[in-house]
Design a protein around this motif. Structure first.
Motif, PDB file in Angstrom:
ATOM      1  N   ILE A 159      48.840  19.030  48.950  1.00  0.00           N
ATOM      2  CA  ILE A 159      48.254  17.685  49.001  1.00  0.00           C
ATOM      3  C   ILE A 159      47.151  17.651  50.045  1.00  0.00           C
ATOM      4  CG2 ILE A 159      48.707  15.312  49.730  1.00  0.00           C
ATOM      5  CD1 ILE A 159      51.457  15.559  48.412  1.00  0.00           C
ATOM      6  N   LYS A 160      47.437  18.229  51.189  1.00  0.00           N
ATOM      7  CA  LYS A 160      46.426  18.224  52.270  1.00  0.00           C
ATOM      8  C   LYS A 160      45.163  18.947  51.797  1.00  0.00           C
ATOM      9  CE  LYS A 160      49.144  17.586  56.400  1.00  0.00           C
ATOM     10  NZ  LYS A 160      50.473  18.059  56.711  1.00  0.00           N
ATOM     11  N   GLU A 167      44.091  19.237  48.775  1.00  0.00           N
ATOM     12  CA  GLU A 167      43.395  18.380  47.804  1.00  0.00           C
ATOM     13  C   GLU A 167      42.569  17.331  48.530  1.00  0.00           C
ATOM     14  OE1 GLU A 167      43.096  18.255  44.526  1.00  0.00           O
ATOM     15  OE2 GLU A 167      44.367  19.973  44.105  1.00  0.00           O
ATOM     16  N   VAL A 168      43.174  16.727  49.547  1.00  0.00           N
ATOM     17  CA  VAL A 168      42.482  15.651  50.268  1.00  0.00           C
ATOM     18  C   VAL A 168      41.288  16.227  51.033  1.00  0.00           C
ATOM     19  CG1 VAL A 168      42.722  13.916  52.069  1.00  0.00           C
ATOM     20  CG2 VAL A 168      44.544  14.222  50.411  1.00  0.00           C
ATOM     21  N   ARG A 192      38.507  16.845  48.752  1.00  0.00           N
ATOM     22  CA  ARG A 192      37.932  15.557  48.370  1.00  0.00           C
ATOM     23  C   ARG A 192      36.937  15.126  49.422  1.00  0.00           C
ATOM     24  NH1 ARG A 192      39.006  10.474  50.034  1.00  0.00           N
ATOM     25  NH2 ARG A 192      38.533   8.809  48.570  1.00  0.00           N
ATOM     26  N   LEU A 225      32.804  11.654  47.392  1.00  0.00           N
ATOM     27  CA  LEU A 225      33.367  10.885  46.287  1.00  0.00           C
ATOM     28  C   LEU A 225      32.747  11.344  44.978  1.00  0.00           C
ATOM     29  CD1 LEU A 225      33.523   7.252  47.637  1.00  0.00           C
ATOM     30  CD2 LEU A 225      35.393   8.806  47.241  1.00  0.00           C
ATOM     31  N   LYS A 226      33.652  11.682  44.014  1.00  0.00           N
ATOM     32  CA  LYS A 226      33.125  12.193  42.752  1.00  0.00           C
ATOM     33  C   LYS A 226      33.516  11.295  41.596  1.00  0.00           C
ATOM     34  CE  LYS A 226      35.311  16.158  43.390  1.00  0.00           C
ATOM     35  NZ  LYS A 226      35.783  17.526  43.204  1.00  0.00           N
ATOM     36  N   VAL A 227      33.684  10.016  41.876  1.00  0.00           N
ATOM     37  CA  VAL A 227      34.162   9.145  40.808  1.00  0.00           C
ATOM     38  C   VAL A 227      33.185   9.169  39.653  1.00  0.00           C
ATOM     39  CG1 VAL A 227      34.735   6.796  40.139  1.00  0.00           C
ATOM     40  CG2 VAL A 227      35.344   7.623  42.400  1.00  0.00           C
TER      41      VAL A 227
END
Lengths: 775, 425
Positions: free
Chosen positions: B18-19, B21-22, B25, B30-32
């Motif tokens: 998880i870390k 992944e964050v 990110r 931001l890749k929205v």
């Protein structure tokens, strides 16, 4: 003792096909154990012969203690069949979408009708079915199976030998899985494939029966050379079985060439053995193609190789992998073949590969592998093979089909019981509503147990008109038992309170009012009142139960004496229907579908879900969020939710699809990659269990009854302080195969705790209490 | 964060993933991607492509008629031959009917293909344009946001410049005064008159700061102007500002009321002690006098003014001055003239205990009943209190109908100001 009949298009000792060999072994071994076994087959000789021509004479014969009845085949329009067959074979993998029929109905009708058929065999099934205890139909794609199984469906077991190929996507094949009394799989992978293609409707009746493998270990074998190839002096990787494009032989050969290019000093060889149109032999490249070999030669090859590589994507059960493990050899299977990959994963008896480079790497790995690691693979593979594919164990599992009651638990009402009627009261019976479905299951159980039982409601959905009766006063006798389903209370509550006969209250929880206060203060007041009314009921209902321990504890705290727990049963049989094909086609487009099922309500916190999904998209943009459930556009919380969606600019990523039909709901479940809940209040949460049946990993906020329902399945998070981390976890559950597998394995166990046979003993105890009250 | 009873799951391993992944990110930004989504297009499209395809398949399969012999496999060899021959004859004859029908079927199929392709193309183009519009909207929104931010920055900068300019001007003026006086007197010492004038500058030392303070805490000019519109009907009703009975705005400050009244074609004079504010109002073209309020009123004849207003002035005055102010107001107002005095409302607990003291020159909160009493005691008639500027609803506690919530909202989120209004008989 009635006979067991195996129905198969061709039957004979020397037939080479996997299904034919399986049928022969099962029939003769069952007969050897004293079972009366018959084979119903055609007069056609084999798969390779003209399916419209009779080779054998019609009639009976005995083969190895098995009575074989042969029936003449029908004339057929081979041209039409071949035309349709060509269309099916030409379909690309991308044309095959689960739940979507790849060809039009008239074409699939032609496939079924102009297939190998026998009207006289079908007539025999119709006329003589009473003489048999059970029928086993194998394999799945031939006319006598497609047309024969529906005739005797109540006694029919389907052993499909399923492959992921175009035929498996036909509606006629899908129908078999919904009609059969039981489905027998050769491997867990095959069962998972079936669920992927047809949904979980058959799961309760599915059994991994396994395929048996003859073990010739200990037999003396002196084969040292095959042709000019010296087995004992060569170091080689073996690939056994039919070699052609469908078995992926080209990929393996190409990968080996890449390996040799990158490792010029290696003396490792690739040996291919088996029938096939192509010849890959090239000694300069280290490829030895032995073509078809004898059984003895095959045994020696297995004994002498370093490892067996099985690149095929199209297997329901790989006999050669099992044989390799019996010879203490590790294997490498194709990651994309569910059947073989699952066996390798579960056993730990080897590795997986799919791309050419990965296969090339495996050659290198096994050439240089540490002996301890190699031995560990071998040991694990052997253990798995012994447990799963020895013929003794396989036949034991067949015997269990007829010896063990796998039917729904029921209790026979004793003549000494006082109660003749037990009815149910609930405010309404609504199509698709979980409580309504639960009430129907309870009613069926009561009727099976010998009670007169109806469901009485205040409001009846048109679609449920045959399942319940609109309540009128005096419709229920004073001595009858009643099961009253309580949530926030209704016009039926006062009747239930006043009823003097035995009564049980099932509590389905009341959402705390504070969730609704900011959005619908009027409804919040109703909820508050509902909780106050519950206290009044505690003096009246001496027998009570909650859907969960959480609900039951609420009853206890309110003053109900000794409340029990009666979980809601989730029966996958209800999904024995096709899913909505339009949605199935639309939703399987490579984009991850994240699903939530539940009405739009503040306690379910769909707004938190949208916000979290917004973060999710920053890590995995190829995703959409679908929320299924009733919502009123004029409702303040619904509007608040729409504003949140708009605020994050997610109008094309988040879909509120509203209340849907059962087939549409099935489509949403079948195409989902993750079930994600941010709900802060649940009395039970049925969608969690439903998700487990559809093999969707579950991620949920830890609140109220959710941990109890999930058990050791799914994954919980206990804080909403950092939604970005929660979103990252969601992404892993969608994209990380290892995490998904671990979660799904646990979920496949947990879901069984809510089957009718698991829940009914608890209901039975409650009914006993009602009987005591009546006495 | 993660909880599971599944012993197979290694929570630490998952947390590490998880870390990662964050972190990815953050690094990637931001890749929205809320652009293309084929499912969304389909959902928005009401066209049932799937069933179209299926049914066209059926149509294609059956379009050609009367070309194929029936299957004669039911018959044995001899009869089959005869049947085949006979069926060929029948087919040949019936082709007279089936041939045009087949042509028609094929033509219709072609038309359907063309229509299907056309619709598909239109949908694609529509979707493409919708995407463009959506992207443009996003860009416009971003640009508007940037523009707003820039405007705010410029506004703030302008205010700072204005304050600095005012400060510099004031210091320049003081210096000039000092130099002039010095020039007149040197080498003689300053006279007491001159010293008085120099020292008199000290009274206006913080005038520019108060301008800055107003800008920061009072609200924008536009906001204040909007708020003051509530009094226009009273002015209109009284007839003030026309002919010979101008309106007097005591403590006119930045001059919003002066501007508003002028826009309504009425005559208004402002009075303020803050030199910087007075100069700014004059620069805007308004008539403003730099004088003490009571002194100015005392200089006016009685019954000469149509209306007297004072917004957020009276809370600055000591009691005696306040009463004198009311007396003079009544004296100079013409008959029927109106006085409007707005001040913070201490009935609102937040105002009375906190917000009132944002302005350190405020003396003490003035309860409305007290002001009403004072005006009536001076001789004003038809004295009334108008409560103003409650907090917006979204800031209040949601009303559940209970008394406690109602009272709480009244006391804490009720009107923040009030006006006491009186007339001269």
């Amino acid at each position: 003792m009635k006979a067991i009949a195996i129905v198969i298009p061709w039957f004979g000792k020397d037939l080479k096909g996997g299904a034919e060999q399986e049928a022969f072994q099962v029939a003769t071994r069952l007969a050897a154990r004293g079972r009366k076994v018959e084979v119903l087959t055609t007069c056609c000789r084999s798969f390779a012969d003209d399916w419209g021509k009779n080779y054998y004479k019609q009639g009976e014969e005995q083969i190895n203690g098995v009575c074989v009845r042969r029936f003449p085949v029908d004339k057929r329009d081979q041209d039409s069949f071949d035309r349709v067959n060509r269309i099916l074979l030409d379909l690309k993998k991308s044309d095959l979408i689960p739940g979507v029929y790849p060809i039009a109905k008239p074409l699939s009708d032609t496939f079924a009708h102009e297939n190998i058929n026998s009207a006289s065999l079908l007539k025999y099934l119709e006329m003589k079915q009473e003489q048999y205890e059970a029928f086993i139909f194998m394999p799945y794609l031939y006319g006598i199976i497609l047309n024969g199984l529906p005739i005797v469906s109540e006694k029919a077991y389907l052993q499909p030998c399923l492959h992921d190929e175009a035929y498996a996507y036909l509606p006629e094949v899908e129908r078999l899985f919904f009609l059969a009394k039981g489905v027998l799989f050769l491997s867990v992978g095959e069962m998972i494939l079936a669920q992927k293609l047809y949904g979980p409707g058959f799961c309760r009746m599915g059994t991994v029966i396994g395929g048996g493998v003859e073990v010739n270990s200990g037999k003396q074998n002196s084969v040292a050379k095959i042709g000019s190839f010296n087995l004992e002096q060569s170091k080689f990787i073996l690939c056994l079985g039919r070699r052609d494009q469908t078995k992926n032989t080209d990929l393996l050969v190409s990968a080996f060439e890449e390996f040799r290019t990158n490792h010029v000093d290696s003396d490792l060889l690739l040996v291919l053995a088996g029938p096939g149109p192509n010849n890959y032999h090239d000694e300069s490249k280290g490829i030895i193609d032995l073509q078809l070999v004898s059984d003895d030669e095959k045994e020696m090859l297995l004994s002498s190789c370093i490892a067996l590589f099985q690149p095929s994507k199209n297997e329901s059960f790989s006999r050669v992998i099992m044989e390799a493990w019996f010879h203490l050899k590790p294997v490498v299977a194709n990651r994309e073949c569910l059947a073989t990959a699952t066996a390798v994963r579960q056993s730990g008896g080897g590795l997986l590969a799919d791309s050419k480079t990965e296969w090339a790497d495996r050659f290198s790995e096994f050439e240089n592998m540490d002996i301890m690691k190699m031995e560990e693979f071998c040991r694990k593979g052997l253990h798995y093979a012994k447990e799963n594919v020895s013929w003794e164990k396989v036949i034991d599992r067949y015997e269990m089909l007829w010896n063990t009651e796998k039917l729904i638990f029921f209790t026979t009402r004793k003549s000494s019981c006082k109660l003749k009627e037990i009815h149910q009261l609930l405010p309404n019976l609504t199509y698709g509503d979980a409580i309504s479905n639960h009430a129907i299951e309870i009613r069926n159980f009561l009727r099976d147990s010998g009670y007169q039982s109806n469901i009485y409601v205040r409001y009846l959905d048109d679609k449920m008109a045959t399942e319940a009766v609109v309540f009128q006063s005096k419709i229920i006798g004073k001595r009858a038992g009643i099961i009253y389903h309580h949530s926030i209370g209704s016009e039926l509550t006062s009747f239930a309170v006043k009823h003097s006969g035995p009564k049980l209250m099932i509590y389905h929880n009341i959402t705390p009012a504070h969730f609704f206060e900011p959005y619908d203060p009027e409804y919040a007041r109703i909820l508050t009142k509902g909780r106050l009314d519950l206290q009044l009921l505690s003096d009246v209902f001496h027998i009570s139960a909650g859907d969960s321990k959480f609900n039951s504890d609420e009853l206890r705290q309110t003053g109900f004496p000794n409340p029990s727990v009666l979980p809601i049963c989730v029966n996958p049989d209800k999904w024995k229907t096709p899913a909505d094909s339009k949605l199935m086609a639309r939703l399987q487009d490579g984009i991850a579908n994240i699903l939530f099922v539940g009405r739009i309500a503040p306690n379910k916190c769909q707004d938190h879900l949208v916000e979290s999904f917004h973060h999710y998209l920053t890590m995995d943009p190829d995703a959409r969020l679908i929320m299924v459930g009733f919502g009123q556009p004029a409702d303040p919380y619904y509007q608040h939710l729409k504003k949140i969606i708009s605020k994050f600019g997610l109008m094309r990523k988040v879909f509120l699809v509203g209340q849907v039909t059962e087939s549409e709901l099935q489509a949403y479940y079948r195409t989902a990659h993750l079930f994600w809940s941010m709900s802060e209040h649940e009395g039970f949460c049925i969608p969690l269990i439903e998700s487990m049946w559809f093999d969707i990993p579950v991620l949920s906020f830890k609140s109220t009854a959710v941990p109890e329902t999930l058990g050791d399945a799914g994954i919980l998070f206990n804080s909403k302080d950092d939604l970005i981390h929660v979103a990252a976890l969601a992404k892993l559950m969608v994209r990380d195969d290892k995490i998904r597998d671990l979660v799904l394995n646990a979920q496949r166990q947990r879901r069984n705790a809510f089957l009718p046979e698991a829940v009914w003993p608890q209901l039975d105890r409650l009914i006993q209490k009602m009987e005591e009250q009546a006495a | 964060m993660i909880e599971t009873e599944n012993k197979e799951i290694n929570v630490d391993e998952i947390m590490a993933k998880i870390k990662a992944e964050v972190e990815n990110r953050k690094e990637g930004g931001l890749k929205v991607n809320s652009g293309d989504d084929p499912f969304a297009d389909e959902m928005l499209s009401s066209f049932d492509w799937h069933h179209l395809k299926v049914n066209m398949g059926v149509a294609e399969e059956n379009a050609v008629i009367g070309q194929k012999n029936f299957s004669m496999l039911r018959f044995n060899k001899m009869i089959r031959g005869v049947a085949k021959f006979a069926s060929r004859i029948v087919l040949y004859i019936t082709r007279i009917i089936t041939f045009p029908q087949t042509n028609f079927n094929l033509a219709i199929l072609n038309v359907l293909h063309i229509i299907r392709d056309g619709i598909s193309n239109l949908e694609r183009r529509l979707s493409h344009h919708e995407n463009i519009v959506s992207q443009l909207s996003e860009q416009i929104q971003k640009q508007t946001q940037l523009l707003d931010e820039q405007t705010e920055k410029i506004d703030t900068q302008e205010k700072i410049n204005s304050y600095l300019k005012a400060n510099i001007t004031m210091y320049e003026n003081r210096f000039v005064v000092f130099m002039e006086e010095a020039q007149k007197r040197l080498p003689e010492p300053f006279s007491s008159e001159q010293l008085k004038q120099i020292i008199g500058q000290a009274e206006h030392l913080f005038d520019p700061l108060y301008l800055f303070f107003e800008d920061r805490f009072r609200g924008t000019r536009q906001e204040i102007k909007e708020r003051l519109r509530v009094y226009l009907p009273l002015i209109e009703e009284s007839g003030a500002g026309l002919e010979d009975y101008p309106i007097l705005d005591i403590g006119c400050g930045r001059g919003e009321w002066l501007e508003l009244i002028s826009e309504n074609q009425r005559t208004i004079i402002g009075v303020d002690l803050n030199r910087t504010l007075v100069e700014q109002c004059i620069e805007r073209g308004m008539i403003v006098v730099e004088k003490d309020a009571v002194v100015y009123l005392q200089s006016l004849p009685e019954n000469s003014i149509g209306a007297i207003t004072a917004f957020h002035l009276i809370e600055h005055l000591p009691l005696n001055t306040l009463l004198n102010f009311f007396n003079e107001t009544l004296r100079v107002l013409r008959k029927g003239g109106v006085a409007i005095f707005e001040t913070p409302n201490p009935e609102n607990v937040l105002v009375g205990s906190c917000n009132f003291y944002f302005d350190p020159t405020h003396r003490n909160p003035l309860p409305p009943q007290m002001m009403q009493f004072f005006l009536e005691s001076r001789g004003f008639y038809r004295v009334s209190i108008q409560k103003l500027h409650p907090y917006p609803d979204e800031e209040k506690i949601p009303d559940d109908g209970s008394e406690i919530v109602k009272r709480f909202n009244q006391r804490f989120y009720g009107p923040q100001d009030y006006a006491v209004i009186g007339y001269k008989l």
